[in-house]
Design an enzyme around this catalytic site. Sequence first.
Site, PDB file in Angstrom:
ATOM      1  N   HIS A 106      93.543  90.089  42.898  1.00 14.37           N
ATOM      2  CA  HIS A 106      94.808  89.429  42.570  1.00 14.37           C
ATOM      3  C   HIS A 106      95.416  90.088  41.334  1.00 14.37           C
ATOM      4  O   HIS A 106      94.701  90.327  40.352  1.00 14.37           O
ATOM      5  CB  HIS A 106      94.566  87.938  42.321  1.00 14.37           C
ATOM      6  CG  HIS A 106      95.824  87.211  41.982  1.00 14.37           C
ATOM      7  ND1 HIS A 106      96.757  86.875  42.940  1.00 14.37           N
ATOM      8  CD2 HIS A 106      96.341  86.806  40.802  1.00 14.37           C
ATOM      9  CE1 HIS A 106      97.783  86.281  42.361  1.00 14.37           C
ATOM     10  NE2 HIS A 106      97.560  86.230  41.056  1.00 14.37           N
ATOM     11  N   GLU A 142      93.330  98.037  39.436  1.00 14.97           N
ATOM     12  CA  GLU A 142      92.636  97.507  40.630  1.00 14.97           C
ATOM     13  C   GLU A 142      91.915  98.634  41.375  1.00 14.97           C
ATOM     14  O   GLU A 142      90.778  98.467  41.816  1.00 14.97           O
ATOM     15  CB  GLU A 142      93.643  96.842  41.587  1.00 14.97           C
ATOM     16  CG  GLU A 142      94.245  95.551  41.072  1.00 14.97           C
ATOM     17  CD  GLU A 142      95.198  94.929  42.080  1.00 14.97           C
ATOM     18  OE1 GLU A 142      96.216  95.563  42.421  1.00 14.97           O
ATOM     19  OE2 GLU A 142      94.928  93.799  42.530  1.00 14.97           O
TER      20      GLU A 142
HETATM   21  C1  GAR Z   1      97.879  94.441  44.962  1.00 12.10           C
HETATM   22  O1  GAR Z   1      98.322  94.541  43.632  1.00 12.10           O
HETATM   23  C2  GAR Z   1      97.172  93.108  45.174  1.00 12.10           C
HETATM   24  O2  GAR Z   1      96.505  92.632  44.043  1.00 12.10           O
HETATM   25  C3  GAR Z   1      98.338  92.207  45.500  1.00 12.10           C
HETATM   26  O3  GAR Z   1      99.173  92.970  46.303  1.00 12.10           O
HETATM   27  C4  GAR Z   1      99.051  94.344  45.932  1.00 12.10           C
HETATM   28  C5  GAR Z   1      98.824  95.127  47.199  1.00 12.10           C
HETATM   29  O4  GAR Z   1      98.970  96.493  46.981  1.00 12.10           O
HETATM   30  N1  GAR Z   1      97.882  91.004  46.117  1.00 12.10           N
HETATM   31  C6  GAR Z   1      98.451  89.821  45.918  1.00 12.10           C
HETATM   32  O5  GAR Z   1      99.447  89.647  45.230  1.00 12.10           O
HETATM   33  C7  GAR Z   1      97.763  88.663  46.625  1.00 12.10           C
HETATM   34  N2  GAR Z   1      98.214  87.412  46.080  1.00 12.10           N
HETATM   35  P1  GAR Z   1      98.420  97.544  48.039  1.00 12.10           P
HETATM   36  O6  GAR Z   1      98.907  97.114  49.410  1.00 12.10           O
HETATM   37  O7  GAR Z   1      99.038  98.833  47.596  1.00 12.10           O
HETATM   38  O8  GAR Z   1      96.905  97.526  47.955  1.00 12.10           O
END
Ligand code: GAR
Length: 209
Positions: free
Chosen positions: A114, A179
Amino acid sequence: MTRFAVLISGKGSNLRAILDFWANPPIAYPAHLSAPVLVVSNRPGVPGLAVAEAAGVPAQVVDHTAFSSRAAFEEALDATLRRHEVQWLVLAGFMRLLSPEFVRRWAGRMLNTHPALLPAFPGPRGPADAVAAGVKVSGCTVHFVDEGMDTGAIIAQAAVPVLDTDTAESLGSRIRRVEHRIYPKVVAKVLAGQFRVEGRVVHLEGGGP
Ligand code: GAR
């Protein structure tokens, strides 16, 4: 060998980080004990599907808009996961709320990342909410998924400074870079069983990532 699926809804940059890590895991992380066997997107045509295909991991779309109810969507999702004998779920930008029934079925076997320091700023707009609140530090949280919205036991966190000039997009993209560094390592450790849970507190063997 623990078989896991990655659930996505969009860009798939965290998926890419996970697949890169699995292709070349550092010696200290037992990624060889588990395998990403499937990627599922609830949205057709998203870039994350191409990320999976480029890595040679089977990718499936279970389009939530094709189902008349959340229960029917989740039944189809579950059937896809069962067909691939998936044991753990790794959510990576999966933007669909899962029902308590689905979560209970996967309890203790579902992880999420998150883009905020939970319990602050749960929900779908973590970076935007942090910028709007004027906090000076935000970050990311890897947690088990429980029946609430981003309320599961926290496994790892990393801080990211919030700049006065930040927008939701600029902060979100810096958080994503962090992340990418921590999520694959945490996934590898948890799937290898290198953790224990005491109430709300999750201890990772050897400390954080
Ligand atoms: C990431 O930053 C993840 O933490 C967030 O969406 C992004 C996805 O990026 N998730 C949320 O907000 C869930 N509540 P990605 O598709 O490039 O991995």
